[in-house]
Scaffold this motif. Structure first.
Motif, PDB file in Angstrom:
ATOM      1  N   SER A   1       0.889  -1.244  -0.033  1.00 29.28           N
ATOM      2  CA  SER A   1       0.042   0.078   0.165  1.00 29.28           C
ATOM      3  C   SER A   1       0.853   1.362  -0.090  1.00 29.28           C
ATOM      4  O   SER A   1       0.401   2.353  -0.447  1.00 29.28           O
ATOM      5  N   ASP A   2       2.011   1.024   0.409  1.00 33.79           N
ATOM      6  CA  ASP A   2       2.857   2.300   0.411  1.00 33.79           C
ATOM      7  C   ASP A   2       3.436   2.725  -0.783  1.00 33.79           C
ATOM      8  O   ASP A   2       3.700   3.947  -1.286  1.00 33.79           O
ATOM      9  N   SER A   3       3.550   1.962  -1.642  1.00 32.47           N
ATOM     10  CA  SER A   3       4.076   2.215  -2.958  1.00 32.47           C
ATOM     11  C   SER A   3       3.194   1.941  -4.139  1.00 32.47           C
ATOM     12  O   SER A   3       3.456   2.429  -5.263  1.00 32.47           O
TER      13      SER A   3
ATOM     14  N   GLU B   1      -5.178   7.838 -15.161  1.00 31.66           N
ATOM     15  CA  GLU B   1      -4.978   8.818 -14.059  1.00 31.66           C
ATOM     16  C   GLU B   1      -5.463   9.001 -13.051  1.00 31.66           C
ATOM     17  O   GLU B   1      -5.016   9.361 -11.812  1.00 31.66           O
ATOM     18  N   SER B   2      -6.773   8.455 -12.902  1.00 33.97           N
ATOM     19  CA  SER B   2      -7.690   8.313 -11.981  1.00 33.97           C
ATOM     20  C   SER B   2      -7.098   7.672 -10.610  1.00 33.97           C
ATOM     21  O   SER B   2      -7.127   8.012  -9.404  1.00 33.97           O
ATOM     22  N   LYS B   3      -6.324   6.501 -10.913  1.00 33.94           N
ATOM     23  CA  LYS B   3      -5.834   5.559  -9.858  1.00 33.94           C
ATOM     24  C   LYS B   3      -4.395   4.971 -10.676  1.00 33.94           C
ATOM     25  O   LYS B   3      -4.699   4.013 -10.868  1.00 33.94           O
ATOM     26  N   PRO B   4      -3.518   5.687 -10.825  1.00 37.63           N
ATOM     27  CA  PRO B   4      -2.312   5.063 -11.442  1.00 37.63           C
ATOM     28  C   PRO B   4      -1.737   4.181 -10.552  1.00 37.63           C
ATOM     29  O   PRO B   4      -1.562   4.202  -9.153  1.00 37.63           O
ATOM     30  N   ARG B   5      -1.179   3.247 -11.309  1.00 39.60           N
ATOM     31  CA  ARG B   5      -0.250   2.224 -10.794  1.00 39.60           C
ATOM     32  C   ARG B   5       1.165   2.709 -10.816  1.00 39.60           C
ATOM     33  O   ARG B   5       1.620   3.671 -11.534  1.00 39.60           O
ATOM     34  N   GLN B   6       2.361   2.302 -10.085  1.00 33.95           N
ATOM     35  CA  GLN B   6       3.623   2.552 -10.106  1.00 33.95           C
ATOM     36  C   GLN B   6       4.012   2.598 -11.440  1.00 33.95           C
ATOM     37  O   GLN B   6       4.747   3.633 -12.044  1.00 33.95           O
ATOM     38  N   GLY B   7       4.058   1.229 -12.088  1.00 32.60           N
ATOM     39  CA  GLY B   7       4.495   1.235 -13.674  1.00 32.60           C
ATOM     40  C   GLY B   7       3.895   2.181 -14.550  1.00 32.60           C
ATOM     41  O   GLY B   7       4.476   2.539 -15.377  1.00 32.60           O
TER      42      GLY B   7
ATOM     43  N   MET C   1       2.877  11.704  -8.623  1.00 32.00           N
ATOM     44  CA  MET C   1       3.415  10.385  -8.143  1.00 32.00           C
ATOM     45  C   MET C   1       4.077  10.557  -6.717  1.00 32.00           C
ATOM     46  O   MET C   1       3.650   9.726  -5.784  1.00 32.00           O
ATOM     47  N   THR C   2       4.874  11.764  -6.808  1.00 31.08           N
ATOM     48  CA  THR C   2       5.376  12.112  -5.388  1.00 31.08           C
ATOM     49  C   THR C   2       4.301  12.367  -4.200  1.00 31.08           C
ATOM     50  O   THR C   2       4.572  11.908  -3.105  1.00 31.08           O
ATOM     51  N   LYS C   3       3.167  12.756  -4.731  1.00 26.49           N
ATOM     52  CA  LYS C   3       1.933  12.946  -3.819  1.00 26.49           C
ATOM     53  C   LYS C   3       1.285  11.519  -3.232  1.00 26.49           C
ATOM     54  O   LYS C   3       0.765  11.488  -2.065  1.00 26.49           O
TER      55      LYS C   3
END
Length: 624
Positions: A112-114, A422-428, A453-455
């Motif tokens: 969940s953190d990443s 954009e609404s719920k992006p994944r890390q990749g 992403m930093t947010k």
């Protein structure tokens, strides 16, 4: 299909899938890369004078002993051109067979953190030589999937959290304390931590955990645990240490998967002699020759000597080893690198005729070669097929779509796909969008994605910073790159090979080659952080070569050799160019190449003739 050597149709038996695949490899003319004529520095498909013939069919290969270098990094096929093989693989990936990655490869990998997605390589499914680590995980942690999914571990487990928070050079003391408190140390907990550490490229920490576990009497080591240990040692300490460790493994656990793991790491490091030695040793020990093992040889010869690919296929046919989807992907990628689109399409037809449907990785490989072959309509057709009618159900392909559309120069499609994510992006997806906007020279949008992403991610990793750093490097924004690197350090983030590579390119593009060289020297001294990438060395070597600075070119060449990066044609070609531009002879250069088992291709032969101190010219003939 391969056209690496002509094969008589009479030698092929009419039997099933293997023969169909093998027939597709026969009689399509000699292999020749169009890139040979562009620049000898870019040519990677150099030819060796010796190659396996009938020995291949007996599952044995014999070559003179060749030196084994320090661990280097595997190449990323065609990531930056229509088929150039860049040896800038990210932080020690092994080059192994890769299955199609599901949304989450193993339960509990996401945290969940990443906002982690299914894999770190998802941002470029098309890189055949890059997206390989997952199969080794599948092989070595085969029991982990069931153990973790049964336990339904999600987020950061206590053991993983402990390891991630430990800031010291070793985690053994923290683990001792953890065990003393009688915390749970089940196999599922261990597998969960190991898998996550691998996905985060934290191989040193994973190795420390493995070493600590082996000392404990309450944790029974299995064959795959030993094989996993071999892999981690090879990644962190080199092949020689990994091979030595195998001798200490109990004989009952010193089985095929252990040697297969060592072979995969030898291939990953492009050590031809050692790879063939381990392959022959497996045969001598009576281990079966598997498709996985054959695919390793295909990966190796794809980089070093493409003529041998036909012999591996013949060996597979003789031993009734059926090609896997990854086998076909390798063949497709090789023909694509040669810009032989017709041959590539024939392989695709053969694969489909055998009932094998291209997965997302294969489709991405095909699309990439269509892009660099100038066949935009065909590339778009493949991408649309990957998207399907419902992008939501094909969410895993979004990173590949973003990158490939960017390579096509289609900003509208990049915008469309990113809008969906954009609404719920994944890390990749974050990382791919940053890279895509960077390719399109739209730094402002790349920065906007990076800011979002930093947010959403509490703690940025090296990979997050490095992706944005690469955008600054590609767009020659030295000031912003330095500032980002400072933020990276202030955040306590590990500055590893990817960040070094981006920083080196920032300085090189700014004309500060000496500064780039200094950065790389400092990076080399930080062995605990990993070895600098091949492309980092080449960026500097190419600049010294352009200047005709033989002294510094030789110095960087020596450092490449010490890092295990010389047993290939490109560094020799760049060094030769330094001599050519300096207009001085290169004494004993052919012998230097021969010692590294490098045999001149057309481009290298032309360069050698220019620096031959004893070559005859029209004027010298008259004087004689």
């Amino acid at each position: 299909m391969w056209a690496l050597r002509r094969v008589s149709a009479n030698s092929i038996k009419a039997q099933g899938l293997n023969v169909a695949a093998f027939r597709a490899c026969a009689g399509l003319g000699p292999f020749k890369s169009p890139r040979e004529d562009k620049s000898s520095n870019e040519h990677r498909g150099f030819t060796l004078d010796r190659w396996i013939t009938s020995n291949a069919c007996q599952c044995s290969v014999h070559f003179p002993n060749q030196s084994v270098g320090i661990r280097n990094l595997s190449s990323q096929a065609g990531a930056k051109s229509g088929g150039e093989e860049e040896d800038d693989l990210e932080e020690g990936f092994s080059e192994l067979e890769t299955p199609e990655a599901p949304e989450t490869a193993v339960g509990g990998v996401e945290d969940s953190d990443s906002s982690s997605d299914s894999s770190d390589s998802e941002s470029d499914l098309s890189g055949v030589d890059e997206n390989s680590e997952e199969t080794l995980e599948t092989e070595l942690l085969k029991d982990a999937g069931e153990a973790v999914s049964k336990k339904k571990l999600g987020g950061l487990s206590p053991l993983l959290n402990l390891i991630l928070k430990e800031s010291g050079p070793s985690v053994s003391d923290a683990l001792d304390k953890y065990a003393a408190e009688e915390k749970e140390l089940s196999r599922s907990e261990v597998y969960h931590a190991t898998l996550n550490l691998r996905r985060r490229k934290m191989f040193v920490r994973a190795l420390q955990l493995s070493e600590w576990l082996e000392k404990r009497e309450d944790f029974e080591y299995t064959e795959r645990d030993y094989a996993s240990r071999v892999d981690l040692i090879a990644k962190v300490r080199g092949l020689q240490k990994a091979e030595k460790y195998i001798d200490s493994i109990p004989k009952s656990h010193r089985q095929e998967v252990v040697y297969r793991t060592l072979l995969a790491n030898c291939v990953s490091q492009t050590t031809l002699g050692k790879s063939e030695e381990i392959f022959n040793k497996m045969k001598d020990l009576g281990f079966p020759i598997s498709a996985f093992t054959c695919n390793q040889l295909l990966v190796l010869y794809k980089r070093i000597d493409k003529k041998k690919i036909a012999d591996v296929l013949q060996m597979m046919e003789k031993n009734d080893i059926k090609p896997t989807l990854f086998t076909y992907q390798l063949l497709i990628d090789t023909k694509g690198q040669a810009n032989d689109i017709i041959g590539m399409e024939q392989i695709i037809e053969t694969m489909q005729a055998e009932g094998m449907k291209p997965n997302a990785r294969v489709q991405a490989t095909i699309a990439r070669h269509y892009v660099y072959g100038g066949l935009k309509e065909k590339a778009v057709a493949v991408l649309k097929e990957m998207e399907g009618d419902d992008l939501e159900s094909n969410r895993g392909v979004c990173p590949t779509l973003l990158i490939t559309y960017a390579n096509l120069g289609s900003a509208d499609d990049v915008e469309r796909v990113w809008k969906f994510c954009e609404s719920k992006p994944r890390q990749g997806e974050y990382l791919a969008a940053i890279e895509a906007w960077g390719k399109l020279k739209n730094v402002e949008k790349a920065e906007a994605v990076y800011k979002n992403m930093t947010k959403s991610i509490k703690k940025l990793s090296t990979r997050h910073y490095s992706t944005m750093l690469k955008v600054y490097a590609e767009n020659k924004m030295l000031g912003k790159g330095k500032q980002l690197l400072k933020e990276m350090g202030d955040d306590g983030c590990r500055i590893g090979p990817i960040a070094w590579d981006a920083l080196v390119k920032l300085y090189v593009d700014a004309g500060e080659v000496e500064k780039a060289d200094s950065v790389l020297q400092k990076a080399t001294s930080q062995n605990q952080q990993g070895r600098p990438l091949f492309s980092s060395y080449m960026s500097i070597l190419d600049q010294y070569a352009k200047r005709g600075d033989v002294h510094n070119a030789e110095k960087i060449f020596l450092r490449m050799k010490q890092a295990g990066y010389v047993s290939r044609a490109r560094p020799f070609s760049a060094l030769l160019q330094a001599y050519i531009n300096a207009k001085v002879p290169a004494y004993g250069f052919r012998e230097r190449m021969k010692a590294e088992n490098i045999f001149p291709n057309k481009g290298l032969a032309g360069q050698l003739s220019q620096v031959d101190a004893f070559r005859k010219t029209a004027a010298s003939d008259l004087l004689d």
